[in-house]
Motif scaffolding. Structure first.
Motif, PDB file in Angstrom:
ATOM      1  N   UNK A  60      -8.887  14.274  -0.102  1.00 25.20           N
ATOM      2  CA  UNK A  60      -8.082  13.323   0.689  1.00 25.20           C
ATOM      3  C   UNK A  60      -8.955  12.301   1.398  1.00 25.20           C
ATOM      4  N   UNK A  61     -10.223  12.263   1.012  1.00 20.37           N
ATOM      5  CA  UNK A  61     -11.149  11.228   1.521  1.00 20.37           C
ATOM      6  C   UNK A  61     -11.322  10.219   0.389  1.00 20.37           C
ATOM      7  N   UNK A  62     -10.970   8.976   0.655  1.00 23.85           N
ATOM      8  CA  UNK A  62     -10.881   7.972  -0.416  1.00 23.85           C
ATOM      9  C   UNK A  62     -11.851   6.818  -0.161  1.00 23.85           C
ATOM     10  N   UNK A  63     -13.133   7.020  -0.415  1.00 25.31           N
ATOM     11  CA  UNK A  63     -14.084   5.925  -0.193  1.00 25.31           C
ATOM     12  C   UNK A  63     -13.899   4.824  -1.230  1.00 25.31           C
ATOM     13  N   UNK A  64     -14.249   3.618  -0.870  1.00 23.66           N
ATOM     14  CA  UNK A  64     -14.236   2.527  -1.850  1.00 23.66           C
ATOM     15  C   UNK A  64     -15.432   2.721  -2.781  1.00 23.66           C
ATOM     16  N   UNK A  65     -15.337   2.240  -4.034  1.00 23.27           N
ATOM     17  CA  UNK A  65     -16.414   2.455  -5.010  1.00 23.27           C
ATOM     18  C   UNK A  65     -17.765   1.905  -4.541  1.00 23.27           C
ATOM     19  N   UNK A  66     -18.811   2.559  -5.017  1.00 22.46           N
ATOM     20  CA  UNK A  66     -20.179   2.118  -4.711  1.00 22.46           C
ATOM     21  C   UNK A  66     -20.688   1.204  -5.828  1.00 22.46           C
ATOM     22  N   UNK A  72      -5.873   0.867  -7.766  1.00 21.66           N
ATOM     23  CA  UNK A  72      -5.205   1.879  -8.599  1.00 21.66           C
ATOM     24  C   UNK A  72      -5.139   3.217  -7.856  1.00 21.66           C
ATOM     25  N   UNK A  73      -6.195   3.534  -7.099  1.00 21.27           N
ATOM     26  CA  UNK A  73      -6.177   4.801  -6.336  1.00 21.27           C
ATOM     27  C   UNK A  73      -5.115   4.737  -5.230  1.00 21.27           C
ATOM     28  N   UNK A  74      -4.998   3.576  -4.615  1.00 20.62           N
ATOM     29  CA  UNK A  74      -3.953   3.408  -3.599  1.00 20.62           C
ATOM     30  C   UNK A  74      -2.567   3.572  -4.239  1.00 20.62           C
ATOM     31  N   UNK A  75      -2.393   2.989  -5.408  1.00 20.93           N
ATOM     32  CA  UNK A  75      -1.081   3.050  -6.072  1.00 20.93           C
ATOM     33  C   UNK A  75      -0.719   4.494  -6.443  1.00 20.93           C
ATOM     34  N   UNK A 130       0.763   6.169  -3.593  1.00 24.73           N
ATOM     35  CA  UNK A 130       1.951   5.544  -3.001  1.00 24.73           C
ATOM     36  C   UNK A 130       3.114   6.532  -3.016  1.00 24.73           C
ATOM     37  N   UNK A 131       3.985   6.385  -2.021  1.00 24.10           N
ATOM     38  CA  UNK A 131       5.162   7.254  -2.009  1.00 24.10           C
ATOM     39  C   UNK A 131       6.047   6.850  -3.190  1.00 24.10           C
ATOM     40  N   UNK A 132       6.611   7.816  -3.908  1.00 25.39           N
ATOM     41  CA  UNK A 132       7.446   7.498  -5.076  1.00 25.39           C
ATOM     42  C   UNK A 132       8.556   6.500  -4.716  1.00 25.39           C
ATOM     43  N   UNK A 133       8.690   5.510  -5.585  1.00 23.08           N
ATOM     44  CA  UNK A 133       9.777   4.549  -5.370  1.00 23.08           C
ATOM     45  C   UNK A 133       9.490   3.518  -4.297  1.00 23.08           C
ATOM     46  N   UNK A 134       8.254   3.524  -3.798  1.00 26.31           N
ATOM     47  CA  UNK A 134       7.954   2.501  -2.770  1.00 26.31           C
ATOM     48  C   UNK A 134       6.939   1.517  -3.362  1.00 26.31           C
ATOM     49  N   UNK A 135       6.426   0.671  -2.512  1.00 28.20           N
ATOM     50  CA  UNK A 135       5.422  -0.305  -2.968  1.00 28.20           C
ATOM     51  C   UNK A 135       4.180   0.436  -3.466  1.00 28.20           C
ATOM     52  N   UNK A 136       3.231  -0.320  -3.991  1.00 23.51           N
ATOM     53  CA  UNK A 136       2.069   0.319  -4.632  1.00 23.51           C
ATOM     54  C   UNK A 136       1.021   0.749  -3.619  1.00 23.51           C
ATOM     55  N   UNK A 137       1.489   1.127  -2.423  1.00 25.63           N
ATOM     56  CA  UNK A 137       0.534   1.510  -1.377  1.00 25.63           C
ATOM     57  C   UNK A 137       1.039   2.753  -0.670  1.00 25.63           C
ATOM     58  N   UNK A 138       0.128   3.617  -0.238  1.00 29.09           N
ATOM     59  CA  UNK A 138       0.554   4.766   0.576  1.00 29.09           C
ATOM     60  C   UNK A 138       0.931   4.300   1.981  1.00 29.09           C
TER      61      UNK A 138
END
Ligand SMILES: O=C(O)[C@H](O)[C@@H](O)[C@H](O)[C@H](O)COP(=O)(O)O
Length: 254
Positions: free
Chosen positions: A104-110, A126-129, A132-140
């Motif tokens: 659940x730790x989501x660092x940006x790529x190096x 893509x990792x954010x998408x 994302x909560x189902x049926x919502x925008x492409x973001x958590x």
């Protein structure tokens, strides 16, 4: 879009301690309400001071860190483990001291292996998408997104008059950063503004002009800090020096 509120603390140390306490409470409230919490971290000196202050708080142990998702609002495009990476600094100051779930730790790529920053930005989107909560925008859902403020009014790695302002994708590579290193990855302002609470944390007299301009209604291309707001709350957390030019109309919270 939420109206900005301003809280002023006597000095940078008290500011960091106050923000740390607010962050623990925010995570606890989110977990009580949603069973989990998500925080978006940033880089810089005041952010690192906040993380260290959280690590030093006994109340930190009330947070179920295994149910906290940690994202980054921006990252310096450097090799993994580089001491200048925002991820490295957050892990050293806080994340290595609490029982987080590594998944659940989501660092940006190096930047290892000649990685391409544009491709890295797309991978993070893509990792954010995927989260994302189902049926919502492409973001958590972001319960709280923390930002430092640059002397020029930048937030995350969104700099004044930079082409990143015209990026339609949720995550962007930034080249030609005026703040080293020259290449970064950042959430764009529209992505930042999906957060339920956006906290802008600034200490020191060198931030007073940008803070004052942002709260006086400057344009976001000129002062990016002027262009950020949470869907539920926008909180400016300042020390007295950084608050020197805050317009009188802002009520001060304690
Ligand atoms: O990569 C970074 O450095 C941050 O993302 C940047 O946005 C930072 O938060 C501000 O520049 C404030 O930094 P200071 O708190 O060190 O002034």
């Amino acid at each position: 879009m939420s109206e900005a509120s301003v809280a002023v603390h006597a000095d940078a140390d008290l500011l960091a301690q106050a923000v740390a306490a607010r962050l623990v409470v925010r995570l606890l409230d989110a977990q009580a309400a949603r069973g989990q919490a998500s925080v978006v971290l940033t880089g810089g000196r005041i952010a690192a001071a906040v993380y260290r202050a959280v690590a030093a708080l006994p109340a930190r142990d009330a947070v179920d860190w295994s149910r906290v998702d940690v994202w980054w609002g921006d990252e310096r495009f450097l090799p993994a483990g580089d001491p200048e990476r925002n991820e490295t600094q957050a892990r050293a100051a806080l994340l290595d001291a609490v029982p987080v779930d590594p998944d659940r730790i989501h660092p940006m790529p190096a930047s290892d292996g000649g990685a391409d920053p544009e491709e890295a930005a797309a991978r993070y989107a893509a990792e954010l998408a995927r989260a994302a909560r189902p049926g919502t925008a492409a973001l958590p859902h972001f319960d709280v997104l923390m930002l430092g403020v640059g002397e020029d009014g930048h937030v995350a790695s969104v700099f004044p008059e930079h082409p990143v302002h015209y990026e339609n994708r949720p995550v962007s590579a930034v080249r030609g950063s005026p703040k080293p290193p020259p290449v970064r990855i950042t959430l764009t302002l529209p992505t930042i503004n999906t957060a339920e609470e956006v906290w802008l944390v600034a200490g020191g007299a060198d931030k007073a002009h940008a803070v004052g301009m942002a709260l006086a209604g400057a344009g976001p291309v000129q002062i990016p800090a002027a262009g950020v707001h949470g869907t539920g709350r926008t909180l400016w957390l300042l020390d007295r020096a950084a608050a020197a030019s805050v317009p009188a109309r802002f009520r001060s919270l304690r």
